[in-house]
Design a protein around this motif. Structure first.
Motif, PDB file in Angstrom:
ATOM      1  N   UNK A 137       0.902  -1.622   0.178  1.00  0.00           N
ATOM      2  CA  UNK A 137      -0.144   0.264   0.407  1.00  0.00           C
ATOM      3  C   UNK A 137       0.872   1.407   0.025  1.00  0.00           C
ATOM      4  N   UNK A 138       2.376   1.377   0.254  1.00  0.00           N
ATOM      5  CA  UNK A 138       2.934   2.146   0.549  1.00  0.00           C
ATOM      6  C   UNK A 138       3.140   2.978  -0.723  1.00  0.00           C
ATOM      7  N   UNK A 139       3.457   1.942  -2.029  1.00  0.00           N
ATOM      8  CA  UNK A 139       3.745   2.918  -3.336  1.00  0.00           C
ATOM      9  C   UNK A 139       2.620   2.830  -3.702  1.00  0.00           C
ATOM     10  N   UNK A 140       1.109   2.885  -3.664  1.00  0.00           N
ATOM     11  CA  UNK A 140      -0.042   3.722  -4.067  1.00  0.00           C
ATOM     12  C   UNK A 140      -0.616   4.919  -3.111  1.00  0.00           C
ATOM     13  N   UNK A 141       0.128   4.808  -2.420  1.00  0.00           N
ATOM     14  CA  UNK A 141      -1.119   5.846  -1.044  1.00  0.00           C
ATOM     15  C   UNK A 141       0.415   6.534   0.442  1.00  0.00           C
ATOM     16  N   UNK A 142       1.092   7.715   0.237  1.00  0.00           N
ATOM     17  CA  UNK A 142       1.379   7.989   1.179  1.00  0.00           C
ATOM     18  C   UNK A 142       0.879   8.052   2.162  1.00  0.00           C
ATOM     19  N   UNK A 143       0.290   8.358   2.920  1.00  0.00           N
ATOM     20  CA  UNK A 143      -0.802   8.565   4.293  1.00  0.00           C
ATOM     21  C   UNK A 143      -1.121   6.860   5.033  1.00  0.00           C
ATOM     22  N   UNK A 144      -0.344   5.923   4.284  1.00  0.00           N
ATOM     23  CA  UNK A 144      -0.251   4.522   5.082  1.00  0.00           C
ATOM     24  C   UNK A 144       0.590   4.768   6.722  1.00  0.00           C
ATOM     25  N   UNK A 145      -0.355   3.727   6.738  1.00  0.00           N
ATOM     26  CA  UNK A 145      -0.091   2.958   8.536  1.00  0.00           C
ATOM     27  C   UNK A 145      -0.054   1.765   8.481  1.00  0.00           C
ATOM     28  N   UNK A 146       1.193   0.975   8.438  1.00  0.00           N
ATOM     29  CA  UNK A 146       0.964  -1.001   8.366  1.00  0.00           C
ATOM     30  C   UNK A 146       1.564  -0.719   9.894  1.00  0.00           C
ATOM     31  N   UNK A 147       0.424  -1.509  10.384  1.00  0.00           N
ATOM     32  CA  UNK A 147       0.646  -2.264  11.490  1.00  0.00           C
ATOM     33  C   UNK A 147       0.780  -4.248  11.396  1.00  0.00           C
TER      34      UNK A 147
END
Length: 169
Positions: A137-147
């Motif tokens: 998701x980081x590649x497509x959307x900069x406001x991503x936070x992964x847990x």
């Protein structure tokens, strides 16, 4: 997307990570969209921090429904939680669906002028079969936070060791 240690925070598993992120981003009454069906605990995590759970149905095959998400978005929407592979369906959202979701969220964020976070709950990310790939998701959307949590991938249930990763903007 490259990460360094300053972009990673250790957590007590994915649940602890999601609670920490929601505590950091939510104000009372802020809305968080979850895709149905979803892990039932999300509603409790959101409520713990004064948020309101808003559901958006997936399509028949449990695919992301952009029209349903668009209807769920309001000026109070602060985040959307995505879980791929999904718990309970096992559905992995393909790159095309992630791209469409990212475009919708960017459009909404531009219209409202308010940050809109994509929270990626990833404890099952490494448990996939038949050559299926889970897109970043980081590649497509900069406001991503992964847990995430290692309890599933390392088969250590009960051991809540995980982390939060934020986009290197």
């Amino acid at each position: 997307v490259s990460f360094n240690g300053s972009l990673i925070v250790m957590s007590c598993g994915a649940a602890g990570g999601l609670n920490a992120v929601l505590k950091a981003i939510l104000n009372p009454g802020d809305q968080v969209i979850v895709l149905k069906p979803y892990f039932v605990e999300y509603g409790f995590y959101i409520a713990n921090h004064g948020g309101v759970t808003v559901t958006a149905d997936t399509d028949e095959g449990f695919s992301i429904s952009i029209p349903n998400i668009e209807r769920a978005l309001t000026d109070k929407t602060r985040a959307l939680i995505i879980n791929s592979p999904n718990n309970p369906t096992g559905r992995v959202y393909p790159e095309k669906e992630i791209q469409a979701l990212a475009a919708l969220l960017k459009k909404h964020m531009a219209a409202t002028g308010r940050p809109l976070y994509l929270l990626s709950d990833e404890p099952y990310r490494d448990i996939i079969y038949d050559g299926v790939k889970v897109p970043s998701l980081f590649v497509h959307y900069p406001q991503t936070v992964a847990v995430t949590s290692y309890s599933k991938t390392l088969s250590i249930p009960g051991e809540r060791i995980g982390y939060i990763a934020v986009h290197p903007q």
